[in-house]
Write a protein that holds these residues in place. Structure first.
Motif, PDB file in Angstrom:
ATOM      1  N   GLN A 160      50.792 -19.307 -27.270  1.00 46.32           N
ATOM      2  CA  GLN A 160      51.580 -19.700 -28.428  1.00 46.32           C
ATOM      3  C   GLN A 160      50.665 -19.908 -29.640  1.00 46.32           C
ATOM      4  N   GLY A 161      51.242 -19.702 -30.817  1.00 53.60           N
ATOM      5  CA  GLY A 161      50.496 -19.939 -32.042  1.00 53.60           C
ATOM      6  C   GLY A 161      50.357 -21.433 -32.338  1.00 53.60           C
ATOM      7  N   VAL A 162      49.327 -21.798 -33.037  1.00 48.65           N
ATOM      8  CA  VAL A 162      49.095 -23.197 -33.420  1.00 48.65           C
ATOM      9  C   VAL A 162      48.784 -23.247 -34.913  1.00 48.65           C
ATOM     10  N   THR A 163      49.093 -24.380 -35.515  1.00 47.93           N
ATOM     11  CA  THR A 163      48.794 -24.596 -36.937  1.00 47.93           C
ATOM     12  C   THR A 163      47.784 -25.721 -37.063  1.00 47.93           C
ATOM     13  N   LEU A 164      46.634 -25.390 -37.617  1.00 56.55           N
ATOM     14  CA  LEU A 164      45.541 -26.356 -37.755  1.00 56.55           C
ATOM     15  C   LEU A 164      45.013 -26.337 -39.187  1.00 56.55           C
ATOM     16  N   ALA A 165      44.472 -27.464 -39.598  1.00 52.60           N
ATOM     17  CA  ALA A 165      43.846 -27.585 -40.917  1.00 52.60           C
ATOM     18  C   ALA A 165      42.441 -28.152 -40.737  1.00 52.60           C
ATOM     19  N   PRO A 166      41.412 -27.522 -41.312  1.00 55.46           N
ATOM     20  CA  PRO A 166      40.050 -28.051 -41.202  1.00 55.46           C
ATOM     21  C   PRO A 166      39.871 -29.273 -42.094  1.00 55.46           C
ATOM     22  N   TYR A 167      39.047 -30.198 -41.641  1.00 58.46           N
ATOM     23  CA  TYR A 167      38.767 -31.397 -42.433  1.00 58.46           C
ATOM     24  C   TYR A 167      37.297 -31.755 -42.306  1.00 58.46           C
ATOM     25  N   ALA A 168      36.846 -32.571 -43.224  1.00 54.29           N
ATOM     26  CA  ALA A 168      35.499 -33.140 -43.175  1.00 54.29           C
ATOM     27  C   ALA A 168      35.564 -34.556 -43.732  1.00 54.29           C
ATOM     28  N   SER A 169      34.708 -35.434 -43.218  1.00 48.14           N
ATOM     29  CA  SER A 169      34.812 -36.850 -43.551  1.00 48.14           C
ATOM     30  C   SER A 169      33.438 -37.503 -43.554  1.00 48.14           C
ATOM     31  N   VAL A 170      33.237 -38.401 -44.504  1.00 52.27           N
ATOM     32  CA  VAL A 170      32.077 -39.301 -44.511  1.00 52.27           C
ATOM     33  C   VAL A 170      32.610 -40.712 -44.350  1.00 52.27           C
ATOM     34  N   GLN A 171      32.092 -41.437 -43.367  1.00 53.67           N
ATOM     35  CA  GLN A 171      32.573 -42.797 -43.104  1.00 53.67           C
ATOM     36  C   GLN A 171      31.418 -43.787 -43.149  1.00 53.67           C
ATOM     37  N   ARG A 172      31.755 -44.952 -43.654  1.00 49.88           N
ATOM     38  CA  ARG A 172      30.783 -46.049 -43.672  1.00 49.88           C
ATOM     39  C   ARG A 172      31.486 -47.305 -43.181  1.00 49.88           C
ATOM     40  N   GLN A 173      30.895 -47.952 -42.191  1.00 53.10           N
ATOM     41  CA  GLN A 173      31.539 -49.100 -41.568  1.00 53.10           C
ATOM     42  C   GLN A 173      30.865 -50.383 -42.045  1.00 53.10           C
ATOM     43  N   ALA A 181      47.525 -17.234 -34.467  1.00 54.82           N
ATOM     44  CA  ALA A 181      48.356 -16.561 -33.452  1.00 54.82           C
ATOM     45  C   ALA A 181      47.557 -16.373 -32.170  1.00 54.82           C
ATOM     46  N   PRO A 182      48.235 -16.155 -31.046  1.00 51.47           N
ATOM     47  CA  PRO A 182      47.532 -15.884 -29.781  1.00 51.47           C
ATOM     48  C   PRO A 182      46.574 -14.702 -29.950  1.00 51.47           C
ATOM     49  N   GLY A 183      45.361 -14.898 -29.476  1.00 52.46           N
ATOM     50  CA  GLY A 183      44.333 -13.870 -29.568  1.00 52.46           C
ATOM     51  C   GLY A 183      43.603 -13.837 -30.894  1.00 52.46           C
ATOM     52  N   GLN A 184      43.977 -14.718 -31.815  1.00 48.68           N
ATOM     53  CA  GLN A 184      43.355 -14.727 -33.142  1.00 48.68           C
ATOM     54  C   GLN A 184      42.259 -15.792 -33.225  1.00 48.68           C
ATOM     55  N   THR A 185      41.286 -15.535 -34.079  1.00 47.07           N
ATOM     56  CA  THR A 185      40.191 -16.475 -34.333  1.00 47.07           C
ATOM     57  C   THR A 185      40.123 -16.769 -35.826  1.00 47.07           C
ATOM     58  N   VAL A 186      39.967 -18.051 -36.167  1.00 51.45           N
ATOM     59  CA  VAL A 186      39.890 -18.482 -37.565  1.00 51.45           C
ATOM     60  C   VAL A 186      38.633 -19.326 -37.752  1.00 51.45           C
ATOM     61  N   SER A 187      37.945 -19.115 -38.883  1.00 56.18           N
ATOM     62  CA  SER A 187      36.730 -19.883 -39.192  1.00 56.18           C
ATOM     63  C   SER A 187      36.872 -20.571 -40.551  1.00 56.18           C
ATOM     64  N   HIS A 188      36.143 -21.649 -40.701  1.00 56.75           N
ATOM     65  CA  HIS A 188      36.125 -22.387 -41.966  1.00 56.75           C
ATOM     66  C   HIS A 188      34.711 -22.896 -42.214  1.00 56.75           C
TER      67      HIS A 188
END
Length: 593
Positions: A195-208, A300-307
């Motif tokens: 099955q197809g999936v929907t994803l969004a790339p993210y990046a984060s800087v955290q300070r505790q 989609a199935p069989g697909q590759t995505v890069s970011h």
């Protein structure tokens, strides 16, 4: 026409404002240390959720840094500029030291620590990944990745990590680094499922938690970024008070900054992103985060995505920031340095400092040279001011006589004073207005010297080996002639090493400040006179806690001012304190000619 009391009042108000600013900056204590905990934050664009720090820390105390780092298998980072490691747990960049910067002036002291892993107090790290709405099997901060390629992260030697979620999605992450402070992170998702999936790339800087030494300088510390061409800056206190701030932009960058150091994430400059500065609490700790979520991808199935995204982690040196700004098209990246509201002055002033530093190979000499340039640039207006002040000092006996004669008739007194000024061709406003024009440049210089990393641990001459710290000498042990450290005194050591620590340069500053004021006409009001006489003493104590590089600038600037005043006073044959001092030393009165 107003009399000279207006000039003295303006000068006093300006001095009082500067004094209050200095008190706010240098007398207020550091923020209390806070304890660390996890972060589970949500956000993103539309349906996506950005994972937070998911690994819970249940203990009441923090782990030592080394033990916190040992909680995850690691791959070493080693470049000409930084060293540390990448955590396989979470695939985070969370362990980083700067090779070219030390904690003290001792070249054998530990390197400056920039990033530290979760589990240690005041953790500071960056993480990358994919966000999806209610989609199981995504990597989390607890996910342990495997090394697919590379044994060490170094320039020309990228590191590739891999994670198979067992549900049809295979994640790989290639991390590359240059010879300065920029990491390039390429995240790839291969959909081997049905099955197809929907994803969004993210990046984060955290300070505790807030750093313990925050607010010790006038430089901005907290959230920073440029989104849609606008500079966004939020100090920790306002950041927490005002709550989450969200922005949509095309490209840009955002992160968390200290006075000299920065950790920031940079999306592709051609993509639309949703960015957020947020503060959440977990376990009684404030968790500060700057993140962006890029556009969603339907795989989609069989697909590759890069970011591809970038991360800067290092020192805010302007040439390095400018190079990244040009090469990677990062908008206004040099504005990671806090230029202040007078940036149109501070930037060219800093550029001149850079040129002088390259010429003399001594930042202290660069400060002296820059001061000369500023004095030359404002020579004419300063001359107008000093000439007016000298003429007023010359007629001081006459003005005092008029004030005494008409003390019960203010209107008549003012009329006679105006007539006297007209006869002598004196404009009292010229005593202050030209000098007020130099105040923006003075404030810009103050700002530049506060934010310039080039002044940090930079030697001058003699006992001054760090222009960014206060003068190490103190009058309490006769500037080192007595082998005694006042800070070791029982009960009062902290006090002696604090506000009573007065070194050579603060004393020189106080002396020249007193001499400058002694060469000016006294205020007509006795109360004003006493207050103005106290100003050099007050400022000597306040400025003694400042960086000695600033004291060198102030002292040298005052000396050049005194020389200019002295020449004018000699030309107008006006009595001045320098001639009086020379007469006392030599025993021969000198004529002002």
């Amino acid at each position: 026409m107003p009399d000279q009391s207006n000039r003295n009042t303006i000068i006093f108000v300006v001095c009082a404002v500067i004094l209050l600013m200095a008190y706010q900056v240098f007398v207020m204590g550091p923020q209390a240390k806070r304890r660390e905990a996890e972060l589970k934050a949500r956000g993103g664009d539309q349906v996506q959720t950005v994972p937070g720090a998911a690994s819970a820390i249940q203990k009441a105390t923090y782990l030592p840094r080394d033990q916190a780092a040992a909680k995850s298998p690691r791959v070493a980072i080693d470049t000409p500029a930084v060293y540390g490691s990448v955590a396989l747990k979470g695939a985070r960049i969370d362990d980083l030291y700067l090779k070219g910067y030390r904690q003290t002036v001792d070249p054998k002291s530990p390197a400056v620590e920039l990033l530290r892993p979760e589990g240690a107090e005041h953790a500071w790290f960056a993480e990358f990944g994919w966000a999806g709405a209610n989609l199981p099997g995504l990597p989390t901060p607890d996910t342990v990745w495997t090394v697919a390629e590379g044994s060490k992260l170094a320039p020309g030697q990228p590191l590739t990590l891999r994670y198979d979620n067992g549900q049809g999605l295979v994640f790989s992450r290639q991390i590359a680094v240059d010879d300065k402070f920029m990491f390039t992170v390429t995240d790839t998702v291969a959909n081997n499922g049905a099955q197809g999936v929907t994803l969004a790339p993210y990046a984060s800087v955290q300070r505790q938690g807030v750093p313990v030494d925050v607010n010790r300088s006038t430089a901005h510390e907290g959230a920073v970024g440029v989104l849609d061409g606008a500079l966004r800056m939020f100090k920790y206190k306002a950041w927490k008070k005002d709550g989450e701030k969200d922005f949509s932009s095309n490209g840009g960058w955002l992160g968390i900054t200290d006075k000299y150091w920065l950790a920031a994430v940079v999306p592709d400059q051609g993509e639309n992103v949703h960015s957020a500065f947020r503060v959440t609490q977990a376990g009684g700790v404030d968790i500060y985060e700057s993140n962006f979520v890029a556009q969603s991808h339907t795989i989609a199935p069989g697909q590759t995505v890069s970011h591809v995204s970038h991360m800067f982690a290092g020192a805010k040196t302007v040439p390095v920031l400018k190079a990244y700004q040009t090469d990677l098209k990062i908008p206004r990246f040099t504005d990671a340095v806090d230029w202040g509201t007078l940036y149109f002055f501070t930037k060219p002033i800093f550029w001149m400092l850079e040129q002088f530093n390259a010429l003399f190979h001594n930042f202290g000499l660069a400060i002296l040279a820059l001061t000369v340039v500023v004095k030359v640039a404002f020579f004419y207006p300063a001359n107008l001011s000093f000439e007016s002040m000298t003429k007023m000092k010359k007629i001081q006996p006459e003005t005092e006589a008029l004030r005494t004669k008409f003390k019960d008739d203010p209107a008549k007194q003012q009329q006679e004073l105006m007539a006297l000024y007209q006869r002598e061709k004196i404009n009292p406003l010229l005593g202050c207005l030209p000098m007020l024009a130099t105040i923006p440049v003075f404030l810009a210089l103050f700002k530049v010297l506060n934010v310039a990393i080039e002044m940090r641990h930079a030697p001058f001459f003699g006992w001054v080996q760090d222009l960014s710290s206060r003068d190490p000498s103190t009058v309490l042990n006769l500037f080192g002639l007595i082998p005694w450290d006042p800070s070791t005194a029982p009960m009062i050591g902290t006090f002696l090493a604090g506000s009573l620590h007065i070194g050579v340069w603060p004393l020189l500053y106080g002396l020249f400040q007193w001499l400058t004021m002694a060469m000016s006409p006294p205020a007509p009001d006795p109360t004003q006179q006493k207050m103005m006489q106290m100003m050099p003493i007050v400022f000597t104590f306040v400025l003694s806690q400042m960086a000695v590089g600033l004291l060198i600038y102030y002292t040298w600037s005052n000396l050049l001012t005194i020389l200019q005043q002295y020449v004018i006073m000699r030309r107008f044959k006006v009595d001045n304190p320098i001639d009086r001092i020379i007469a006392r030393v030599t025993g021969k009165p000198l004529a002002a000619s």
